[in-house]
Design a protein around this motif. Sequence first.
Motif, mmCIF file in Angstrom:
data_model
loop_
_atom_site.group_PDB
_atom_site.id
_atom_site.type_symbol
_atom_site.label_atom_id
_atom_site.label_comp_id
_atom_site.label_asym_id
_atom_site.label_seq_id
_atom_site.Cartn_x
_atom_site.Cartn_y
_atom_site.Cartn_z
ATOM 1 N N GLU A 216 0.864 -1.194 0.000
ATOM 2 C CA GLU A 216 0.000 0.000 0.000
ATOM 3 C C GLU A 216 0.893 1.235 0.000
ATOM 4 O O GLU A 216 1.836 1.317 0.808
ATOM 5 C CB GLU A 216 -0.877 0.007 1.257
ATOM 6 C CG GLU A 216 -1.950 -1.071 1.209
ATOM 7 C CD GLU A 216 -2.710 -1.203 2.520
ATOM 8 O OE1 GLU A 216 -2.760 -0.227 3.303
ATOM 9 O OE2 GLU A 216 -3.244 -2.297 2.758
ATOM 10 N N HIS A 217 0.579 2.146 -0.904
ATOM 11 C CA HIS A 217 1.362 3.388 -1.020
ATOM 12 C C HIS A 217 0.574 4.554 -0.452
ATOM 13 O O HIS A 217 -0.648 4.569 -0.519
ATOM 14 C CB HIS A 217 1.692 3.669 -2.488
ATOM 15 C CG HIS A 217 2.614 2.659 -3.090
ATOM 16 N ND1 HIS A 217 2.164 1.452 -3.578
ATOM 17 C CD2 HIS A 217 3.949 2.659 -3.275
ATOM 18 C CE1 HIS A 217 3.186 0.750 -4.036
ATOM 19 N NE2 HIS A 217 4.281 1.462 -3.868
ATOM 20 N N ARG A 218 1.282 5.526 0.115
ATOM 21 C CA ARG A 218 0.671 6.815 0.465
ATOM 22 C C ARG A 218 1.528 7.910 -0.134
ATOM 23 O O ARG A 218 2.745 7.872 0.028
ATOM 24 C CB ARG A 218 0.605 6.994 1.990
ATOM 25 C CG ARG A 218 -0.649 6.328 2.453
ATOM 26 C CD ARG A 218 -1.069 6.447 3.854
ATOM 27 N NE ARG A 218 -1.556 5.104 4.162
ATOM 28 C CZ ARG A 218 -1.431 4.506 5.311
ATOM 29 N NH1 ARG A 218 -0.862 5.133 6.300
ATOM 30 N NH2 ARG A 218 -1.871 3.299 5.482
ATOM 31 N N ASP A 219 0.874 8.835 -0.823
ATOM 32 C CA ASP A 219 1.606 9.901 -1.523
ATOM 33 C C ASP A 219 2.712 9.305 -2.394
ATOM 34 O O ASP A 219 3.848 9.799 -2.404
ATOM 35 C CB ASP A 219 2.209 10.909 -0.519
ATOM 36 C CG ASP A 219 1.153 11.529 0.364
ATOM 37 O OD1 ASP A 219 0.039 11.754 -0.135
ATOM 38 O OD2 ASP A 219 1.432 11.762 1.553
ATOM 39 N N HIS A 220 2.406 8.194 -3.077
ATOM 40 C CA HIS A 220 3.328 7.524 -4.004
ATOM 41 C C HIS A 220 4.491 6.822 -3.316
ATOM 42 O O HIS A 220 5.384 6.312 -3.976
ATOM 43 C CB HIS A 220 3.893 8.500 -5.052
ATOM 44 C CG HIS A 220 2.850 9.042 -5.972
ATOM 45 N ND1 HIS A 220 2.340 8.317 -7.018
ATOM 46 C CD2 HIS A 220 2.194 10.225 -5.963
ATOM 47 C CE1 HIS A 220 1.423 9.029 -7.627
ATOM 48 N NE2 HIS A 220 1.308 10.193 -7.004
ATOM 49 N N LYS A 223 4.044 2.557 2.055
ATOM 50 C CA LYS A 223 3.784 2.772 3.476
ATOM 51 C C LYS A 223 3.707 1.443 4.217
ATOM 52 O O LYS A 223 4.208 1.318 5.338
ATOM 53 C CB LYS A 223 2.468 3.558 3.638
ATOM 54 C CG LYS A 223 2.043 3.809 5.075
ATOM 55 C CD LYS A 223 3.064 4.660 5.833
ATOM 56 C CE LYS A 223 2.763 4.638 7.335
ATOM 57 N NZ LYS A 223 3.876 5.173 8.126
ATOM 58 N N THR A 320 5.778 -1.835 8.216
ATOM 59 C CA THR A 320 5.266 -0.462 8.192
ATOM 60 C C THR A 320 6.458 0.477 8.066
ATOM 61 O O THR A 320 7.378 0.432 8.883
ATOM 62 C CB THR A 320 4.509 -0.153 9.502
ATOM 63 O OG1 THR A 320 3.496 -1.147 9.687
ATOM 64 C CG2 THR A 320 3.868 1.230 9.463
ATOM 65 N N ASP A 326 6.957 10.163 11.100
ATOM 66 C CA ASP A 326 6.573 8.870 11.712
ATOM 67 C C ASP A 326 7.655 8.405 12.687
ATOM 68 O O ASP A 326 7.377 7.645 13.612
ATOM 69 C CB ASP A 326 6.422 7.753 10.657
ATOM 70 C CG ASP A 326 5.272 7.970 9.705
ATOM 71 O OD1 ASP A 326 4.432 8.830 9.992
ATOM 72 O OD2 ASP A 326 5.229 7.269 8.671
#
Length: 366
Positions: A216-220, A223, A320, A326
């Motif tokens: 799963e990607h967040r902002d490309h 993540k 993660t 983070d």
Amino acid sequence: MTASLQVKLKPGDTIGILGGGQLGRMLAMAAARLGLRCHVFSPDPDSPAFDVVLNATCAEYADVDALELFANDVNVITYEFENVPAATAMVLAARRPVLPAQKILETTQDRLVEKDFIRKLGIGIADYADVSSAETLRSAIGRIGLPAVIKTRRFGYDGKGQAIIREGDDIGQVWEDLATRSAILEAFIPFEREISVIAARSADGHVECFDVTENEHRDHILKFSRAPADIPEALAAQARGIAGTIASALDYVGVLAVEMFVVQGEEGPKVLVNEIAPRVHNSGHWTLDGASISQFEQHIRAIAGWPLGKPVRHGPVTMTNLIGDDIKDYERWLTVPGATVHLYGKGPARPGRKMGHVTQVFSRNE
Ligand code: AMP
């Protein structure tokens, strides 16, 4: 006999690693566990890999004198990033075996060459077109349709150098914003999920794949990963087969990652290849704690001319990424039962900067 077939390291020998990021750092740590030394070459004085090796060279990739000294100090050379300049690889390959071979970089550094290569193997891929101007972009859109994704041919990573084009966008402006003269337009894939296969190939042609990973990607930026991917075994076998075909066609030695989309076809789900990374990969970090052999160790074994391991997964596993701020959470992660925390020892936590990651292995019944 090719140079790669001649490599057979002994404990105590030295591996040269080009690039000093977290991938180089984790490669060096895996090598140390096998009694092998590493010498890291990186132009960045703050390279996190420098912290874990005895021998380091901080110099530009164009510094031929430094490259020669580096080559003289090592038995084999590998890299942790795919944008190694061709001239650098050439200087090094004249002195020591470079694995994966230099010619592989020519395929994987250019998205158009890479896509042509994958298509010729008969492997499913998004429809794409070569684009070199606003006019060729318009005619590519005419053929491929919208939405579509435009990507620079070279130096793209983590979503940099790419944009989604939607109905009504100003095409001239999109082209100007991309600030390049060579790009590809790709059909937008309404994927069900993203997966990757981390595969290793030895010089004698043996291929070992890790279990397929779901990403799963967040902002490309990646993540979260989990293994195994939540897909039918037949599809997973197809994905592993594709990675093996690509590795063999490249005559690859080392670990590579193949990123894929899962889409619904007329006869059920199928995979399309998005991209090849000729190196260890973020989506394989779960293997550090989730399998008997990590992707890093597997890469070291392959380039050392040692037998590949048969990785056994310890259970369902997640990874993660700790990106930017983070990292502030690391103390909380340290208290999570079953979590293993990896911090890369980097300087300031800029937005989008990969600072560490956490793996979690679950029992098979959880
Ligand atoms: P890339 O740099 O090619 O790995 O792309 C980064 C991310 O953008 C991918 O992991 C996808 O989430 C998304 N992406 C890239 N290409 C496409 C496409 N053709 N269709 C839909 N999403 C895409």
